[in-house]
Design a protein around this motif. Sequence first.
Motif, short mmCIF file in Angstrom:
data_model
loop_
_atom_site.label_atom_id
_atom_site.label_comp_id
_atom_site.label_asym_id
_atom_site.label_seq_id
_atom_site.Cartn_x
_atom_site.Cartn_y
_atom_site.Cartn_z
N VAL A 1 -10.37 -9.05 -7.90
CA VAL A 1 -10.46 -9.03 -6.09
C VAL A 1 -9.75 -7.45 -5.84
CG1 VAL A 1 -9.09 -10.22 -4.15
CG2 VAL A 1 -9.88 -11.47 -6.73
N THR A 2 -9.02 -6.76 -6.45
CA THR A 2 -8.40 -6.13 -5.77
C THR A 2 -10.07 -4.85 -5.72
OG1 THR A 2 -6.58 -5.55 -7.23
CG2 THR A 2 -7.82 -3.80 -6.52
N HIS A 3 -10.66 -4.70 -6.37
CA HIS A 3 -12.07 -3.96 -6.64
C HIS A 3 -12.80 -4.49 -5.56
CE1 HIS A 3 -15.63 -1.56 -7.41
NE2 HIS A 3 -16.37 -2.58 -7.50
N SER A 4 -13.10 -5.44 -4.76
CA SER A 4 -13.85 -6.13 -4.39
C SER A 4 -13.57 -6.26 -2.75
CB SER A 4 -14.05 -7.59 -4.35
OG SER A 4 -12.90 -8.66 -4.12
N HIS A 5 -11.94 -5.81 -2.89
CA HIS A 5 -11.32 -5.62 -1.75
C HIS A 5 -11.15 -3.87 -1.50
CE1 HIS A 5 -10.28 -9.57 0.49
NE2 HIS A 5 -10.47 -10.24 -0.95
N GLN A 6 -11.42 -3.21 -1.80
CA GLN A 6 -11.86 -1.32 -2.13
C GLN A 6 -9.87 -1.65 -1.37
OE1 GLN A 6 -14.23 -0.49 0.68
NE2 GLN A 6 -15.56 0.03 -0.89
N LEU A 7 -9.01 -1.59 -2.24
CA LEU A 7 -7.69 -1.54 -2.56
C LEU A 7 -7.33 -1.16 -3.61
CD1 LEU A 7 -5.94 -5.08 -1.12
CD2 LEU A 7 -6.81 -2.89 0.19
N PHE B 1 2.63 -3.74 -6.68
CA PHE B 1 1.98 -2.92 -5.48
C PHE B 1 0.91 -2.48 -4.84
CE2 PHE B 1 1.72 1.54 -3.78
CZ PHE B 1 1.95 1.36 -2.85
N CYS B 2 0.34 -3.18 -3.68
CA CYS B 2 -0.52 -2.91 -2.96
C CYS B 2 -0.84 -1.73 -2.18
CB CYS B 2 -1.60 -4.24 -2.06
SG CYS B 2 -1.58 -4.97 -3.78
N PHE B 3 -1.47 -0.64 -1.86
CA PHE B 3 -1.90 -0.21 -0.73
C PHE B 3 -3.25 -0.11 -0.34
CE2 PHE B 3 -3.95 3.95 0.04
CZ PHE B 3 -2.88 5.02 1.51
N GLY B 4 -4.02 0.48 1.09
CA GLY B 4 -5.08 0.64 1.83
C GLY B 4 -5.30 0.68 3.13
N ARG B 5 -6.03 0.47 3.69
CA ARG B 5 -6.35 0.86 4.76
C ARG B 5 -5.86 -0.75 5.67
NH1 ARG B 5 -10.37 3.34 2.55
NH2 ARG B 5 -11.40 6.15 3.51
N ILE B 6 -5.32 -0.53 6.81
CA ILE B 6 -4.64 -1.35 7.70
C ILE B 6 -5.45 -2.19 7.69
CG2 ILE B 6 -4.83 -0.49 10.14
CD1 ILE B 6 -1.35 -1.83 9.85
N GLU B 7 -7.21 -2.42 8.26
CA GLU B 7 -7.57 -3.36 8.25
C GLU B 7 -8.11 -3.26 7.22
OE1 GLU B 7 -10.38 1.02 8.26
OE2 GLU B 7 -8.32 0.20 9.15
N SER B 8 -7.87 -3.55 6.13
CA SER B 8 -8.27 -4.49 4.89
C SER B 8 -7.99 -5.55 5.18
CB SER B 8 -7.72 -3.51 3.52
OG SER B 8 -7.82 -2.20 3.55
N ASP B 9 -8.58 -6.77 4.53
CA ASP B 9 -8.41 -8.11 4.91
C ASP B 9 -7.00 -8.19 3.88
OD1 ASP B 9 -7.75 -10.89 5.36
OD2 ASP B 9 -10.13 -11.38 5.32
N PHE B 10 -5.75 -7.83 4.07
CA PHE B 10 -4.67 -8.21 2.77
C PHE B 10 -4.65 -9.95 2.78
CE2 PHE B 10 -4.10 -3.67 3.46
CZ PHE B 10 -3.66 -3.34 2.25
#
Length: 267
Positions: free
Chosen positions: A97-103, A249-258
Amino acid sequence: MKKASKQELILESIIQAYLKSKAPIGSSELQMKMTLGLSPSTIRIYFKKLSDEGSLEQLHVSSGRVPTLSALRGYWEEKLDVTHPVKLKSIDTLKHVTHSHQLFCIVEPSTDLLFKEILVVDKRFLILVFDKHEVVLQYNNKVEHFLQRFIGCTMQELKDIAAQVGLYELHDKLLALFSHASLLREGDKVIYSIAHELQNDALIRTFQMLHFVKSIENGLYFDGFVPRGCMAIKQKAQLLDEESTVDLFCFGRIESDFETFFNQVKE
């Protein structure tokens, strides 16, 4: 609980639609997604109010609206709860799921290992006993007596002490243990992509720090070590097949669907 106003519902609907599409949302499109029975012209009035308040912006004259960074920050602060451990399905699910959401995601054991005792074997070896780990050194009487003073400290503290006093064999062996401590590290490409896009090499160095996850408190992060337009989350987690908790710990762009990300990885 206070009932949400129409304006608040419209903003939430725009944000949710934007998280899915990553594209500007028009009034007619939003009308089809909502069940409030509002006309596109009425929705445009609310668009204007939300834009004046700094919650929406229009990137181009002919385009729809997108939520501002402040609106997205407020949305995540309301939607994501980091005060309780999240129960995870599995490391494999989290990786997928991390990979599919680009996180970018790290999972590490929560507790630092304690230095419990030193065993001397035939005056040939010193065995340093930690929780779940042992480190073997060549016997040295002075080293034995020196290390006795630090029984009860954490493995991380002992590693730093070893570097300061020149016990490089011990330092290197503890460093090797730390480098394999992560249960999951996925999405390094995301870090490099964002760092390249923002011309921010410090971001890469930050996430390469050995004890980075342990150095920050649980919570949501939108600034500081997090560049503008991104967000990070640290919280406790529980794996179904493990009794102990871990740090997530998760990180990504703020518009990612967390929100969808967590729904997919949670049990």
